[in-house]
Scaffold this motif. Structure first.
Motif, PDB file in Angstrom:
ATOM      1  N   PHE A 167      46.867  59.402  39.985  1.00  0.00           N
ATOM      2  CA  PHE A 167      46.054  58.302  40.464  1.00  0.00           C
ATOM      3  C   PHE A 167      46.924  57.226  41.108  1.00  0.00           C
ATOM      4  CE2 PHE A 167      47.118  57.345  36.051  1.00  0.00           C
ATOM      5  CZ  PHE A 167      47.533  56.017  36.110  1.00  0.00           C
ATOM      6  N   ALA A 168      46.295  56.459  41.989  1.00  0.00           N
ATOM      7  CA  ALA A 168      46.919  55.295  42.622  1.00  0.00           C
ATOM      8  C   ALA A 168      45.836  54.263  42.862  1.00  0.00           C
ATOM      9  CB  ALA A 168      47.592  55.678  43.941  1.00  0.00           C
ATOM     10  N   GLY A 169      46.127  53.003  42.557  1.00  0.00           N
ATOM     11  CA  GLY A 169      45.102  51.975  42.688  1.00  0.00           C
ATOM     12  C   GLY A 169      45.693  50.624  43.042  1.00  0.00           C
ATOM     13  N   ILE A 170      44.814  49.723  43.478  1.00  0.00           N
ATOM     14  CA  ILE A 170      45.197  48.344  43.772  1.00  0.00           C
ATOM     15  C   ILE A 170      44.153  47.410  43.181  1.00  0.00           C
ATOM     16  CG2 ILE A 170      46.485  48.883  45.875  1.00  0.00           C
ATOM     17  CD1 ILE A 170      44.022  47.976  47.468  1.00  0.00           C
ATOM     18  N   ASP A 171      44.579  46.180  42.873  1.00  0.00           N
ATOM     19  CA  ASP A 171      43.682  45.144  42.367  1.00  0.00           C
ATOM     20  C   ASP A 171      44.126  43.792  42.917  1.00  0.00           C
ATOM     21  OD1 ASP A 171      41.654  45.946  40.049  1.00  0.00           O
ATOM     22  OD2 ASP A 171      43.440  47.221  39.846  1.00  0.00           O
ATOM     23  N   VAL A 172      43.148  42.924  43.123  1.00  0.00           N
ATOM     24  CA  VAL A 172      43.414  41.540  43.495  1.00  0.00           C
ATOM     25  C   VAL A 172      42.659  40.652  42.514  1.00  0.00           C
ATOM     26  CG1 VAL A 172      43.196  39.761  45.263  1.00  0.00           C
ATOM     27  CG2 VAL A 172      43.738  42.108  45.923  1.00  0.00           C
ATOM     28  N   GLN A 173      43.348  39.650  41.963  1.00  0.00           N
ATOM     29  CA  GLN A 173      42.745  38.742  40.991  1.00  0.00           C
ATOM     30  C   GLN A 173      42.789  37.320  41.520  1.00  0.00           C
ATOM     31  OE1 GLN A 173      45.370  39.492  37.747  1.00  0.00           O
ATOM     32  NE2 GLN A 173      44.693  41.608  37.497  1.00  0.00           N
ATOM     33  N   ALA A 174      41.668  36.625  41.420  1.00  0.00           N
ATOM     34  CA  ALA A 174      41.590  35.188  41.705  1.00  0.00           C
ATOM     35  C   ALA A 174      41.636  34.473  40.364  1.00  0.00           C
ATOM     36  CB  ALA A 174      40.317  34.856  42.459  1.00  0.00           C
ATOM     37  N   VAL A 175      42.725  33.752  40.110  1.00  0.00           N
ATOM     38  CA  VAL A 175      43.011  33.228  38.780  1.00  0.00           C
ATOM     39  C   VAL A 175      42.695  31.736  38.720  1.00  0.00           C
ATOM     40  CG1 VAL A 175      44.771  32.952  36.995  1.00  0.00           C
ATOM     41  CG2 VAL A 175      44.848  34.940  38.527  1.00  0.00           C
ATOM     42  N   ALA A 176      41.853  31.360  37.759  1.00  0.00           N
ATOM     43  CA  ALA A 176      41.563  29.947  37.514  1.00  0.00           C
ATOM     44  C   ALA A 176      42.384  29.403  36.344  1.00  0.00           C
ATOM     45  CB  ALA A 176      40.076  29.746  37.239  1.00  0.00           C
ATOM     46  N   ARG A 177      42.659  30.284  35.361  1.00  0.00           N
ATOM     47  CA  ARG A 177      43.455  29.843  34.204  1.00  0.00           C
ATOM     48  C   ARG A 177      44.150  31.030  33.572  1.00  0.00           C
ATOM     49  NH1 ARG A 177      44.897  26.362  30.481  1.00  0.00           N
ATOM     50  NH2 ARG A 177      44.900  26.925  28.262  1.00  0.00           N
TER      51      ARG A 177
END
Length: 243
Positions: A167-177
């Motif tokens: 498997f291969a994957g990507i993620d993007v997170q918008a972090v508030a805290r």
């Protein structure tokens, strides 16, 4: 390691918590008339404690002693005791499953996901996906993932046959805290400035046989705080038992 406060790195912290998760699998009939799992929803509640009472210092330093590594001397500057509560939700879909080769069977699919977390440890939103190629892909919804990502698909089916996939994957997170960067909620602790967006790439291998799933994941993560000028790279091993 120095015993003085370090102002350009994440503060020392230990976290002891228990997680309670509810998962729902949505199924629909496939071409053969059997029910095919196509969506997985996960709702998880984490309750715990951050600070000296979590026991991070003795756990780390006793392990360092066991393996012959120098002790960490900065625990006097760790985050202070604070109860923690967090709620996370994630939705995954299985899309585009197709068979490349019939014999021996080789399949491919893609699993997009969205999620969100709310709490005094972490508050963020996430979007990403994982591509897989292998055998018996219907046994699960992809590999479990290392924190601070949202909960992985710990549950899997497994019919006793041998299954595997790359498997291969990507993620993007918008972090508030992120308490491990922003410090204690009352503001009376060391802290660094978290970056509002964090990206992550994962590759790895999963093996499923009977009631056991073994997963190895290699992760590369973009800098999480402004004082950090390099990517983070680490590996994760996960063994899950079904009963």
């Amino acid at each position: 390691a120095t015993s003085l406060p370090i102002y350009n790195d994440r503060p020392y912290a230990g976290w002891l918590y228990a997680g309670f998760a509810v998962q729902y699998t949505y199924k629909r009939p496939n071409k053969t008339g059997n029910d095919e799992p196509v969506r997985l929803d996960t709702l998880q509640l984490d309750l715990g404690l951050i600070g000296p009472a979590a026991g991070g210092e003795p756990v780390q330093n006793n392990f360092h002693t066991l393996i012959g590594v120098a002790r960490a001397n900065g625990w006097a500057n760790q985050l202070h005791n604070e109860p923690t509560v967090g709620l996370t939700f994630e939705r995954r879909w299985r899309t585009g499953r197709s068979v490349f080769i019939e014999d021996p069977k080789l399949e491919f699919d893609f699993i997009p996901r969205i999620g969100a977390a709310l709490g005094n440890v972490a508050t963020y939103a996430s979007v990403g996906g994982t591509a897989r190629i292998g055998k018996e892909l219907r046994d699960d919804f992809g590999p479990s993932r290392a924190r601070p990502a949202l909960p992985g698909s710990e549950a899997f089916i497994g019919d006793g046959s041998f299954g595997w996939y790359l498997f291969a994957g990507i993620d993007v997170q918008a972090v508030a805290r992120n308490i491990f960067l922003d410090g204690n909620t009352d503001g009376n602790s060391l802290r660094v400035g978290h970056r509002p967006f964090v990206g992550e790439a994962q590759i790895g291998l999963a093996l499923i046989y009977g009631g056991v799933r073994f997963t190895y994941t290699q992760v590369v993560r973009t800098p999480e705080f402004f004082q950090q000028d390099r990517f983070t790279q680490f590996g994760s091993v996960n063994v899950t038992f079904r009963y």
